[in-house]
Design an enzyme around this catalytic site. Structure first.
Site, PDB file in Angstrom:
ATOM      1  N   CYS A   1       5.635  24.096 -10.478  1.00 22.73           N
ATOM      2  CA  CYS A   1       4.404  24.821 -10.430  1.00 22.73           C
ATOM      3  C   CYS A   1       3.308  24.484  -9.060  1.00 22.73           C
ATOM      4  O   CYS A   1       3.049  23.359  -8.997  1.00 22.73           O
ATOM      5  CB  CYS A   1       3.638  24.233 -11.745  1.00 22.73           C
ATOM      6  SG  CYS A   1       1.931  24.885 -11.908  1.00 22.73           S
TER       7      CYS A   1
ATOM      8  N   CYS B   1       0.664  23.045 -17.276  1.00 25.31           N
ATOM      9  CA  CYS B   1      -0.825  23.697 -17.317  1.00 25.31           C
ATOM     10  C   CYS B   1      -0.841  25.026 -17.910  1.00 25.31           C
ATOM     11  O   CYS B   1      -1.707  25.662 -17.742  1.00 25.31           O
ATOM     12  CB  CYS B   1      -1.258  23.633 -15.758  1.00 25.31           C
ATOM     13  SG  CYS B   1      -0.273  24.788 -14.632  1.00 25.31           S
TER      14      CYS B   1
ATOM     15  N   GLN C   1      20.430  41.133 -25.951  1.00 25.46           N
ATOM     16  CA  GLN C   1      20.659  39.948 -25.828  1.00 25.46           C
ATOM     17  C   GLN C   1      20.551  39.322 -24.473  1.00 25.46           C
ATOM     18  O   GLN C   1      20.296  38.187 -24.247  1.00 25.46           O
ATOM     19  CB  GLN C   1      21.875  39.529 -26.435  1.00 25.46           C
ATOM     20  CG  GLN C   1      22.056  39.797 -27.971  1.00 25.46           C
ATOM     21  CD  GLN C   1      23.415  39.448 -28.078  1.00 25.46           C
ATOM     22  OE1 GLN C   1      24.458  40.322 -28.015  1.00 25.46           O
ATOM     23  NE2 GLN C   1      23.794  38.124 -28.774  1.00 25.46           N
TER      24      GLN C   1
ATOM     25  N   PHE D   1      29.552  35.594 -21.243  1.00 25.46           N
ATOM     26  CA  PHE D   1      29.567  34.019 -21.557  1.00 25.46           C
ATOM     27  C   PHE D   1      30.842  33.208 -22.157  1.00 25.46           C
ATOM     28  O   PHE D   1      31.317  32.310 -21.704  1.00 25.46           O
ATOM     29  CB  PHE D   1      28.212  33.676 -22.723  1.00 25.46           C
ATOM     30  CG  PHE D   1      26.845  33.782 -21.958  1.00 25.46           C
ATOM     31  CD1 PHE D   1      26.378  33.226 -21.014  1.00 25.46           C
ATOM     32  CD2 PHE D   1      26.404  35.277 -22.303  1.00 25.46           C
ATOM     33  CE1 PHE D   1      25.192  33.179 -20.372  1.00 25.46           C
ATOM     34  CE2 PHE D   1      25.113  35.264 -21.586  1.00 25.46           C
ATOM     35  CZ  PHE D   1      24.537  34.296 -20.507  1.00 25.46           C
TER      36      PHE D   1
ATOM     37  N   THR E   1      28.655  43.647 -17.658  1.00 28.39           N
ATOM     38  CA  THR E   1      29.700  43.117 -17.129  1.00 28.39           C
ATOM     39  C   THR E   1      30.101  44.058 -15.767  1.00 28.39           C
ATOM     40  O   THR E   1      30.791  43.739 -14.681  1.00 28.39           O
ATOM     41  CB  THR E   1      31.015  42.781 -17.741  1.00 28.39           C
ATOM     42  OG1 THR E   1      31.262  43.847 -18.623  1.00 28.39           O
ATOM     43  CG2 THR E   1      30.697  41.618 -18.635  1.00 28.39           C
TER      44      THR E   1
ATOM     45  N   CYS F   1       0.328  22.432 -10.466  1.00 32.22           N
ATOM     46  CA  CYS F   1       0.502  21.047 -10.917  1.00 32.22           C
ATOM     47  C   CYS F   1       1.591  20.255 -10.784  1.00 32.22           C
ATOM     48  O   CYS F   1       1.666  19.036 -11.107  1.00 32.22           O
ATOM     49  CB  CYS F   1       0.016  20.929 -12.606  1.00 32.22           C
ATOM     50  SG  CYS F   1       1.456  21.280 -13.510  1.00 32.22           S
TER      51      CYS F   1
ATOM     52  N   HIS G   1      16.504  37.287 -26.394  1.00 28.40           N
ATOM     53  CA  HIS G   1      16.580  35.887 -25.795  1.00 28.40           C
ATOM     54  C   HIS G   1      15.776  35.797 -24.595  1.00 28.40           C
ATOM     55  O   HIS G   1      16.081  34.887 -23.624  1.00 28.40           O
ATOM     56  CB  HIS G   1      18.242  35.823 -25.363  1.00 28.40           C
ATOM     57  CG  HIS G   1      19.185  35.929 -26.633  1.00 28.40           C
ATOM     58  ND1 HIS G   1      20.313  35.801 -26.646  1.00 28.40           N
ATOM     59  CD2 HIS G   1      18.848  35.582 -27.876  1.00 28.40           C
ATOM     60  CE1 HIS G   1      21.059  35.758 -27.602  1.00 28.40           C
ATOM     61  NE2 HIS G   1      20.091  35.889 -28.472  1.00 28.40           N
TER      62      HIS G   1
HETATM   63 ZN   LIG Z   1       1.370  23.806 -13.911  1.00 29.14          ZN
END
Ligand SMILES: [Zn+2]
Length: 246
Positions: free
Chosen positions: A150, A129, A100, A34, A27, A153, A118
């Site tokens: 991507c 892919c 975290q 959160f 912070t 793809c 996390h």
């Molecule tokens: Zn891909």
């Protein structure tokens, strides 16, 4: 003795010391937490923006949230707390940092052993892919389009951040538990210890004969069991502690 001196003495005497950090350590770098009233979940409903089901149903909407987060996180700088922990690791007084946080600020401050329970923004993965893309490439994709797809793809990329409803990364979790059991001192910084599995780590330390110290603004679920609790900002305390131990 001041609280900072008492913490420094605990760290010196109780090795190995493992550090566990949450949102409160970042912070001071301008990254909102959160769960506080000014936190991210006060503005964005996590059920709509942070679950894997929401991502599958509407990745564009979820990325509208993550695009802002990526910009905020990559634009932030490590603060005194991150720097002090890296310094203590360099002097052999911190074994590892379990975090975290997904913001990479411990690594950028110079910590070399960081366990990210996390995940992080370091990579995104294509679930079409299986190609993994590094942060720089994701940032370039985000500059050109609202939702990074991507290049190979066309599938929308998934942040390497654990979303609600996803399994936690098993290797990181196993390592976090092992470190908690090894720790003669578990130093919790900037976490309210409300979210499992991180909330369970102090119990592991205690049951294995170690002790727990906490630096956090506000109460935590483990305060009653801690050897020392400092109600303070992480940066100020850790800078003072690193100086005491220099
Ligand atoms: Zn891909």
């Amino acid at each position: 003795m001041t609280d900072e001196a008492a913490l420094a003495e605990l760290i010196r005497e109780r090795q190995p010391c493992v550090v566990l950090t949450g949102a409160g350590v970042s912070t001071e770098s301008g990254i909102p937490d959160f769960r506080s009233p000014t936190g991210i979940w006060a503005q964005y409903d996590p059920m709509e923006y942070a679950t894997i089901d929401a991502f599958d149903a509407n990745p564009d909407k979820v990325w509208s949230f993550y695009a802002l987060r990526y910009r905020a996180l990559t634009g932030a700088e490590p603060n005194d707390a991150h720097r002090a922990l890296a310094e203590l690791e360099g002097r052999g007084l911190v074994r590892a940092v379990v975090t975290q946080n997904i913001d990479l600020l411990h690594e950028r401050a110079g910590s070399s052993d960081v366990v990210e329970v996390h995940g992080s923004i370091r990579t995104c993965v294509c679930r079409g892919c299986e190609t993994t893309y590094g942060l720089g490439e994701v940032q370039r994709l985000l500059d050109g389009m609202a939702v990074p797809r991507c290049p190979a793809c066309g599938t929308v990329l998934k942040p390497g951040v654990v979303m609600f409803g996803e399994l936690l990364p098993a290797e990181a979790i196993d390592r976090a538990y092992a470190l908690a059991r090894e720790a003669a001192l578990l130093l919790v910084v900037g976490s309210t210890l409300e979210v499992a599995p991180v909330s369970l780590l102090p119990w592991e330390t205690l049951e294995a004969g170690g002790r727990v110290a906490i630096v956090n603004l506000g109460p935590t679920a483990f305060d009653r069991h801690a050897a020392l609790k400092l109600e303070a900002k992480a940066g100020e305390v850790l800078r003072a502690v690193a100086k005491q131990l220099a």
